[in-house]
Design a protein around this motif. Structure first.
Motif, PDB file in Angstrom:
ATOM      1  N   LEU A  89       0.806  -1.212   0.000  1.00 11.67           N
ATOM      2  CA  LEU A  89       0.000   0.000   0.000  1.00 11.67           C
ATOM      3  C   LEU A  89       0.846   1.273   0.000  1.00 11.67           C
ATOM      4  CD1 LEU A  89      -2.750  -1.002   2.600  1.00 11.67           C
ATOM      5  CD2 LEU A  89      -2.850  -1.160   0.109  1.00 11.67           C
ATOM      6  N   LEU A  90       2.134   1.157   0.355  1.00 12.15           N
ATOM      7  CA  LEU A  90       2.976   2.352   0.416  1.00 12.15           C
ATOM      8  C   LEU A  90       4.434   1.981   0.196  1.00 12.15           C
ATOM      9  CD1 LEU A  90       3.227   5.419   1.060  1.00 12.15           C
ATOM     10  CD2 LEU A  90       3.562   4.777   3.458  1.00 12.15           C
ATOM     11  N   HIS A  91       5.090   2.702  -0.715  1.00  9.44           N
ATOM     12  CA  HIS A  91       6.536   2.583  -0.931  1.00  9.44           C
ATOM     13  C   HIS A  91       7.083   4.002  -0.974  1.00  9.44           C
ATOM     14  CE1 HIS A  91      10.115   1.500  -3.743  1.00  9.44           C
ATOM     15  NE2 HIS A  91      10.495   1.636  -2.476  1.00  9.44           N
ATOM     16  N   ILE A  92       7.902   4.344  -0.002  1.00  9.47           N
ATOM     17  CA  ILE A  92       8.368   5.721   0.111  1.00  9.47           C
ATOM     18  C   ILE A  92       9.730   5.733   0.790  1.00  9.47           C
ATOM     19  CG2 ILE A  92       7.380   6.236   2.380  1.00  9.47           C
ATOM     20  CD1 ILE A  92       6.410   8.923   1.155  1.00  9.47           C
ATOM     21  N   GLY A  93      10.492   6.788   0.548  1.00 10.61           N
ATOM     22  CA  GLY A  93      11.797   6.929   1.179  1.00 10.61           C
ATOM     23  C   GLY A  93      12.098   8.396   1.430  1.00 10.61           C
ATOM     24  N   TRP A  94      12.947   8.647   2.393  1.00  9.19           N
ATOM     25  CA  TRP A  94      13.320  10.025   2.703  1.00  9.19           C
ATOM     26  C   TRP A  94      14.773  10.072   3.176  1.00  9.19           C
ATOM     27  CZ3 TRP A  94      10.346   6.909   5.709  1.00  9.19           C
ATOM     28  CH2 TRP A  94      10.760   6.675   7.003  1.00  9.19           C
ATOM     29  N   ARG A  95      15.345  11.273   3.082  1.00 14.24           N
ATOM     30  CA  ARG A  95      16.723  11.525   3.525  1.00 14.24           C
ATOM     31  C   ARG A  95      16.669  12.429   4.748  1.00 14.24           C
ATOM     32  NH1 ARG A  95      19.450  12.903  -1.416  1.00 14.24           N
ATOM     33  NH2 ARG A  95      19.541  10.630  -1.571  1.00 14.24           N
ATOM     34  N   GLN A  96      17.451  12.090   5.761  1.00 13.53           N
ATOM     35  CA  GLN A  96      17.410  12.867   6.998  1.00 13.53           C
ATOM     36  C   GLN A  96      18.772  12.902   7.659  1.00 13.53           C
ATOM     37  OE1 GLN A  96      14.933   9.864   9.548  1.00 13.53           O
ATOM     38  NE2 GLN A  96      16.468  10.779  10.914  1.00 13.53           N
TER      39      GLN A  96
END
Length: 257
Positions: free
Chosen positions: A98-105
């Motif tokens: 239902l969700l595929h996401i990525g972020w940089r932090q």
């Protein structure tokens, strides 16, 4: 001339150390959330499960509509590494991503790191749970600490009424010409006992909950190793997470100098 070369070398080493330190404290986090489908027979908690006030935040993971804290950035599709995993899940008869996401932090201490929330609602005709509320965060706490909590739910169907209409036994006796006038005068037979047992089973079956209903919780806190794919599992849902160190590009390194 020699002093100038030494000064130039020191300046280069300091700049390189600053870039390396920056690169080592910035990480890419990628997640794939899925629900399980198929012939599931689970009854969750009937009372709603809610997120704690300390977990609720204004920051949202929702694709292009994401709202991230300062210093965070969404990963572009070509920067994500779990695309193949996501595709395999889409073709699975037992799982529905239902969700595929990525972020940089940038990595900060736990008390300085906000939760990122996500809210998912699947199509009602699909099998499995209907909706999900989740939170996730990566922080520094004697290493890399990943925390996640997800609440899934499916509406609990209303129990059918077990009330029966009152029967006028006197009227039935007159119509059928029975040898008794009231129910209390009837002598129970073996067949009557069998029929009563069948009726009791039927009522119990009517009161059984749906195959999958109620509120479910999936919670996990783990120490993360870089580059390793982590699988957080639950009978009704699952989460795949991978954390990798971010390597600054040449352009970004030059901008830091």
């Amino acid at each position: 001339m020699k002093n100038k070369l030494i000064q130039l070398l020191i300046t280069f080493l300091l700049a390189f150390s600053a870039v390396s330190l920056k690169a080592q404290t910035v990480f890419d986090v990628e997640m794939v959330f899925f629900k399980r489908i198929g012939d599931l027979h689970f009854t969750g908690q009937q009372e709603p499960i809610t997120l704690d006030e300390t977990e609720v935040s204004e920051y949202l993971l929702a694709g292009s509509e994401s709202l991230l804290p300062e210093g965070y950035a969404l990963l572009a599709r070509n920067e994500r590494t779990l695309e193949g995993v996501y595709r395999r899940l889409r073709s699975s008869p037992e799982m529905r991503p239902l969700l595929h996401i990525g972020w940089r932090q940038e990595l900060k201490n736990k008390n300085e790191t906000p939760w990122l929330t996500f809210s998912l609602q699947d199509q009602p005709e699909q099998e499995g749970l209907e909706g999900f509320q989740g939170v996730i965060r990566l922080s520094r706490n004697q290493g890399l600490l990943l925390e996640s909590r997800t609440i899934g739910y499916k509406e609990i169907p209303d129990s059918p009424s077990t009330e029966t209409e009152a029967i006028d036994t006197n009227q039935d006796a007159e119509l059928l010409d029975l040898p008794f006038e009231t129910e209390s005068e009837q002598v129970p037979t073996e067949n009557d006992a069998v029929n009563a047992a069948k009726e009791e089973v039927t009522v119990q079956d009517l009161q059984m909950p749906d195959q999958l209903s109620g509120f479910f919780e999936m919670s996990e806190t783990i120490k993360v190793k870089l580059g390793k794919l982590y699988y957080i599992d639950h009978p009704t849902m699952g989460l795949l997470v991978k954390v990798t160190p971010y390597q600054a590009s040449l352009e970004e390194q030059e901008s830091l100098n």
